[in-house]
Design an enzyme around this catalytic site. Structure first.
Site, PDB file in Angstrom:
ATOM      1  N   ARG A  58       0.833  -1.211   0.000  1.00 38.86           N
ATOM      2  CA  ARG A  58       0.000   0.000   0.000  1.00 38.86           C
ATOM      3  C   ARG A  58       0.870   1.265   0.000  1.00 38.86           C
ATOM      4  NH1 ARG A  58      -1.782   2.353   4.297  1.00 38.86           N
ATOM      5  NH2 ARG A  58      -2.112   0.497   5.539  1.00 38.86           N
ATOM      6  N   TYR A 111     -13.309  17.754 -15.617  1.00 40.62           N
ATOM      7  CA  TYR A 111     -13.857  16.388 -15.596  1.00 40.62           C
ATOM      8  C   TYR A 111     -14.961  16.284 -14.536  1.00 40.62           C
ATOM      9  CZ  TYR A 111     -13.830  11.275 -15.414  1.00 40.62           C
ATOM     10  OH  TYR A 111     -14.177   9.958 -15.435  1.00 40.62           O
ATOM     11  N   ASP A 183      -4.516  18.770 -15.025  1.00 37.13           N
ATOM     12  CA  ASP A 183      -4.957  17.464 -15.506  1.00 37.13           C
ATOM     13  C   ASP A 183      -4.538  17.376 -16.974  1.00 37.13           C
ATOM     14  OD1 ASP A 183      -6.317  15.276 -16.538  1.00 37.13           O
ATOM     15  OD2 ASP A 183      -8.079  15.550 -15.280  1.00 37.13           O
ATOM     16  N   LYS A 208      -6.429   6.304 -19.714  1.00 40.54           N
ATOM     17  CA  LYS A 208      -6.627   6.827 -21.060  1.00 40.54           C
ATOM     18  C   LYS A 208      -5.373   6.582 -21.910  1.00 40.54           C
ATOM     19  CE  LYS A 208     -10.312   7.907 -18.877  1.00 40.54           C
ATOM     20  NZ  LYS A 208     -10.551   9.169 -18.209  1.00 40.54           N
TER      21      LYS A 208
HETATM   22  C1  LIG Z   1     -11.039   9.688 -16.978  1.00 41.38           C
HETATM   23  C2  LIG Z   1     -10.572  10.999 -16.502  1.00 41.38           C
HETATM   24  C3  LIG Z   1     -10.326  11.241 -15.135  1.00 41.38           C
HETATM   25  C4  LIG Z   1     -10.596  10.188 -14.075  1.00 41.38           C
HETATM   26  O1  LIG Z   1      -9.806   9.059 -14.216  1.00 41.38           O
HETATM   27  P1  LIG Z   1     -10.284   7.556 -13.839  1.00 41.38           P
HETATM   28  O2  LIG Z   1      -9.095   6.763 -14.194  1.00 41.38           O
HETATM   29  O3  LIG Z   1     -11.504   7.238 -14.626  1.00 41.38           O
HETATM   30  O4  LIG Z   1     -10.582   7.558 -12.369  1.00 41.38           O
HETATM   31  C5  LIG Z   1      -9.850  12.482 -14.788  1.00 41.38           C
HETATM   32  N1  LIG Z   1      -9.643  13.450 -15.701  1.00 41.38           N
HETATM   33  C6  LIG Z   1      -9.880  13.259 -17.009  1.00 41.38           C
HETATM   34  C7  LIG Z   1      -9.643  14.367 -17.972  1.00 41.38           C
HETATM   35  C8  LIG Z   1     -10.350  12.035 -17.457  1.00 41.38           C
HETATM   36  O5  LIG Z   1     -10.602  11.852 -18.766  1.00 41.38           O
END
Ligand SMILES: *Cc1c(COP(=O)(O)O)cnc(C)c1O
Length: 393
Positions: A58, A111, A183, A208
């Site tokens: 962890r 998001y 982000d 992604k």
């Molecule tokens: C998918 C996404 C997130 C969240 O990520 P998860 O892996 O689904 O928890 C945050 N920011 C953006 C821009 C995203 O596309």
């Protein structure tokens, strides 16, 4: 080998590799929850932080560390902390920087769940949030208060494809000693490195582009300085938002082909965007690679390429959009993005249905908006698929 000096693809393939005694070329999966100490003193030194090593998965694990080092190299950061999901990373970021009586500024079209946790959990903990159109850096400056502790931007935004000038926002924030987190999920480190543009922290949903094969969820934070990294790692470990070693291995493997995938998808996206823009049944196309994008110049300055995410409006509104989504055969009707396969979705009825109509309107998510995540299939096949689907409207 010092990967700070090598090119992006060399980092993507090699940075973070563990050189274990059998000479395995690939980092092994250390599928273990705990690590035996050599003796009592060794254990004590690890707990006191006097020696580097592993205690409990962890808190840290060699396979996860291997991925973290690769991610830090790709974003030109000091280090990275991996999380079980992108939202695990978002939650840990907010929990590390924000406490009762504090304030955060974020992008209005950020998001959905990132905005969602600020307006529910963090509001209940006494944290105030202001959402502004961060594509206007002066709107960011106007929103700054004495208690603003973090500016959290997303560029380009999902699904409205609006860009924020990272350099300008960071310059403003730093005048007030406020850290900036970005982000960077939509661009991936192939196309944009926020730390080089003045940001302090980078966030990725590894789900992604970085993993890229739609078979795992994951998240990460990459920092410029060691001290912030330590704080974020502590939050991750206390919250139990850690990654699993197998999950880390999958992302580590996917990341090796990151630029090949991102550049091929981008090439496809450019062809598709140009084709869509000329199609009589398409109302508008929002893609940073098109001169019609209002921030085309900023995209050229800030990003090394326009990427493979776009949104467009079909004439005939929601009904026509539904018909299109029900008629495509190659593109999959699914949320998520950045994988090798092309995905199509309708934010107003899917990903952003949880927002109030006012919040959707403020974020620019209109009823006819369709989001398209272009994959690495053949562009000709993707265009043919869209063409036959548009013919049915
Ligand atoms: C998918 C996404 C997130 C969240 O990520 P998860 O892996 O689904 O928890 C945050 N920011 C953006 C821009 C995203 O596309």
């Amino acid at each position: 080998m010092d990967y700070k000096k090598t090119g992006f693809d060399t980092k993507a393939v090699h940075a973070g590799d563990i050189h274990e005694p059998f000479g395995a070329v690939v980092t092994p999966i250390y599928q273990t929850s705990t690590f035996a100490f050599r003796d009592a003193d060794h254990g004590a030194r690890l707990f006191a932080g006097e020696e580097e090593g592993y205690i409990y998965t962890r808190i840290g694990n060699p396979t996860i560390r291997s991925l973290e080092d690769k991610l830090a190299a790709l974003e030109n950061g000091t280090g990275a902390v991996a999380f079980g999901s992108g939202m695990g990373a978002v939650s840990a970021l907010f929990a590390t920087f924000l406490g009762q009586g504090d304030h955060i500024i974020s992008t209005s079209a950020v998001y959905g769940p990132s905005r969602g946790i600020l307006e529910t959990y963090f509001r209940n903990f006494g944290v105030a949030s202001t959402f502004v159109d961060t594509s206007d850096p002066f709107a960011v400056e106007k929103a700054i208060q004495n208690n603003t502790k973090l500016i959290y931007i997303e560029t380009p935004t999902n699904p409205t494809i609006v860009l924020t000038d990272i350099e300008q926002v960071a310059a403003i924030a730093h005048q007030y000693d406020i850290p900036v987190a970005v982000d960077n999920t939509f661009s991936s480190p192939v196309l944009q490195n926020p730390l080089d543009l003045g940001a302090d922290i980078v966030l990725h949903s590894l789900t992604k582009f970085i993993n890229g094969h739609a078979d795992i969820v994951g998240g990460a934070l990459i920092t410029k300085d060691e001290e912030t990294l330590k704080k974020l790692r502590k939050t991750m470990a206390y919250f139990g938002a850690n990654m699993d070693p197998h999950q880390a291995y999958m992302v580590y493997r996917g990341a090796k082909t990151l630029s090949l995938r991102v550049l091929k998808a981008q090439e496809n996206a450019m062809k598709i965007a140009e084709w869509l823009e000329k199609h009589p049944k398409i109302q508008w196309v929002k893609y940073p690679g098109l001169p019609s994008h209002p921030q085309h110049e900023l995209a050229k300055r800030q990003m090394r390429g326009p990427g493979s995410m776009m949104s467009f409006g079909v004439k005939g509104g929601l009904e026509a959009g539904k018909k299109l989504m029900n008629s495509v055969e190659l593109a999959k009707l699914a949320v998520s993005l950045g994988g090798v396969e092309t995905l199509i979705q309708h934010p107003a009825s899917m990903t952003h249905a949880g927002l109030s109509p006012q919040a959707r309107q403020q974020a620019g998510i209109t009823d006819e908006l369709i989001r398209f995540s272009v994959g690495i299939e053949d562009a000709e096949d993707l265009i043919a698929d869209l063409e036959q689907a548009l013919d049915k409207i």
